[in-house]
Motif scaffolding. Structure first.
Motif, mmCIF file in Angstrom:
data_model
loop_
_atom_site.group_PDB
_atom_site.id
_atom_site.type_symbol
_atom_site.label_atom_id
_atom_site.label_comp_id
_atom_site.label_asym_id
_atom_site.label_seq_id
_atom_site.Cartn_x
_atom_site.Cartn_y
_atom_site.Cartn_z
ATOM 1 N N ASP A 5 36.816 37.275 36.321
ATOM 2 C CA ASP A 5 38.005 36.564 35.776
ATOM 3 C C ASP A 5 38.568 35.990 37.063
ATOM 4 O OD1 ASP A 5 40.650 36.057 35.278
ATOM 5 O OD2 ASP A 5 40.294 37.124 33.013
ATOM 6 N N GLU A 6 39.123 34.919 37.282
ATOM 7 C CA GLU A 6 39.931 34.592 38.447
ATOM 8 C C GLU A 6 41.023 35.045 38.514
ATOM 9 O OE1 GLU A 6 42.246 30.585 37.055
ATOM 10 O OE2 GLU A 6 40.036 30.297 37.264
ATOM 11 N N ASN A 7 41.718 35.760 37.640
ATOM 12 C CA ASN A 7 42.782 36.516 37.794
ATOM 13 C C ASN A 7 42.902 37.829 38.061
ATOM 14 O OD1 ASN A 7 44.334 34.181 37.008
ATOM 15 N ND2 ASN A 7 43.750 34.477 34.957
ATOM 16 N N ILE A 8 41.353 38.268 38.040
ATOM 17 C CA ILE A 8 41.246 39.819 38.043
ATOM 18 C C ILE A 8 40.338 39.980 39.413
ATOM 19 C CG2 ILE A 8 40.366 41.912 37.324
ATOM 20 C CD1 ILE A 8 40.890 40.915 34.500
ATOM 21 N N CYS A 9 40.693 40.702 40.490
ATOM 22 C CA CYS A 9 39.783 41.077 41.534
ATOM 23 C C CYS A 9 39.519 39.753 42.218
ATOM 24 C CB CYS A 9 38.597 41.701 41.193
ATOM 25 S SG CYS A 9 38.750 43.670 40.823
ATOM 26 N N PHE A 10 40.464 38.759 42.280
ATOM 27 C CA PHE A 10 40.224 37.665 42.945
ATOM 28 C C PHE A 10 39.085 36.893 42.635
ATOM 29 C CE2 PHE A 10 42.536 40.467 45.943
ATOM 30 C CZ PHE A 10 43.732 39.966 46.014
ATOM 31 N N GLY A 11 38.758 36.971 41.331
ATOM 32 C CA GLY A 11 37.751 36.437 40.642
ATOM 33 C C GLY A 11 36.256 36.729 41.003
ATOM 34 N N LYS A 12 36.392 37.940 41.786
ATOM 35 C CA LYS A 12 34.931 38.704 42.078
ATOM 36 C C LYS A 12 34.330 39.554 40.962
ATOM 37 C CE LYS A 12 35.761 38.517 47.075
ATOM 38 N NZ LYS A 12 36.472 38.792 48.126
ATOM 39 N N HIS A 14 33.040 42.211 38.855
ATOM 40 C CA HIS A 14 33.756 43.871 38.751
ATOM 41 C C HIS A 14 33.224 44.222 37.540
ATOM 42 C CE1 HIS A 14 36.817 41.322 36.863
ATOM 43 N NE2 HIS A 14 36.965 42.223 36.191
ATOM 44 N N ILE A 15 33.437 45.750 37.314
ATOM 45 C CA ILE A 15 33.140 46.286 35.971
ATOM 46 C C ILE A 15 34.352 46.015 35.277
ATOM 47 C CG2 ILE A 15 32.824 48.609 34.932
ATOM 48 C CD1 ILE A 15 30.558 47.793 37.172
ATOM 49 N N LYS A 16 33.985 45.461 33.875
ATOM 50 C CA LYS A 16 34.576 45.039 33.074
ATOM 51 C C LYS A 16 35.595 46.175 32.467
ATOM 52 C CE LYS A 16 35.102 42.918 28.626
ATOM 53 N NZ LYS A 16 34.456 42.137 27.485
ATOM 54 N N ASN A 17 37.052 45.773 32.531
ATOM 55 C CA ASN A 17 38.424 46.837 32.300
ATOM 56 C C ASN A 17 38.644 47.689 33.315
ATOM 57 O OD1 ASN A 17 38.484 45.169 29.811
ATOM 58 N ND2 ASN A 17 37.188 46.485 28.754
ATOM 59 N N ARG A 18 37.994 47.572 34.520
ATOM 60 C CA ARG A 18 37.993 48.736 35.474
ATOM 61 C C ARG A 18 38.684 48.246 36.791
ATOM 62 N NH1 ARG A 18 35.754 53.477 34.475
ATOM 63 N NH2 ARG A 18 37.427 53.924 36.116
ATOM 64 N N ARG A 19 38.408 46.942 37.128
ATOM 65 C CA ARG A 19 38.880 46.526 38.381
ATOM 66 C C ARG A 19 37.926 47.160 39.474
ATOM 67 N NH1 ARG A 19 44.014 43.472 38.096
ATOM 68 N NH2 ARG A 19 44.960 43.413 36.057
ATOM 69 N N ILE A 20 36.723 47.416 39.351
ATOM 70 C CA ILE A 20 36.221 48.118 40.328
ATOM 71 C C ILE A 20 35.193 47.157 40.724
ATOM 72 C CG2 ILE A 20 34.398 49.851 41.281
ATOM 73 C CD1 ILE A 20 36.050 51.531 39.370
ATOM 74 N N LYS A 21 35.163 46.451 42.006
ATOM 75 C CA LYS A 21 34.441 45.279 42.274
ATOM 76 C C LYS A 21 32.953 45.720 42.359
ATOM 77 C CE LYS A 21 37.228 44.048 45.644
ATOM 78 N NZ LYS A 21 38.050 43.431 46.651
ATOM 79 N N VAL A 22 32.040 44.845 42.185
ATOM 80 C CA VAL A 22 30.469 45.029 42.308
ATOM 81 C C VAL A 22 30.362 45.412 43.785
ATOM 82 C CG1 VAL A 22 28.349 44.002 42.248
ATOM 83 C CG2 VAL A 22 29.778 43.654 40.451
ATOM 84 N N GLN A 23 30.847 44.654 44.675
ATOM 85 C CA GLN A 23 30.711 44.848 46.057
ATOM 86 C C GLN A 23 31.087 46.201 46.752
ATOM 87 O OE1 GLN A 23 33.359 41.664 47.445
ATOM 88 N NE2 GLN A 23 34.398 43.052 48.750
#
Length: 86
Positions: A5-12, A14-23
């Motif tokens: 979502d472009e509004n969450i984690c700068f669009g990168k 991530h784990i849904k509903n967690r704001r933990i980026k895949v990277q």
């Protein structure tokens, strides 16, 4: 489990509903952490961690670029922080 979502984690990704980026998960994985340890570290399920790793394998070029860009920003910040007089 993976969401963008472009509004969450700068669009990168991530784990849904967690704001933990895949990277973030990938960096730990590349440094030798086990899937269960990563899951415990981020309070995720093993399935969520495995989904992030699988996403990485299918999108390696993009995630590697995200990691590299983040590392460059950190180095730039460190360089600028050294020159700030208090």
């Amino acid at each position: 489990y993976i969401f963008m979502d472009e509004n969450i984690c700068f669009g990168k990704p991530h784990i849904k509903n967690r704001r933990i980026k895949v990277q973030s998960i990938v960096i730990d994985y590349q440094q030798g952490m086990s899937t269960p340890d990563i899951a415990q570290n981020y309070s995720l399920s093993v399935d969520e961690v495995e989904a992030a790793i699988e996403y990485y394998k299918n999108n390696k070029t993009n995630i590697d670029r995200h990691i590299e860009d983040s590392q460059k920003r950190v180095e730039l910040f460190k360089t600028k922080a050294v020159h700030i007089k208090v």
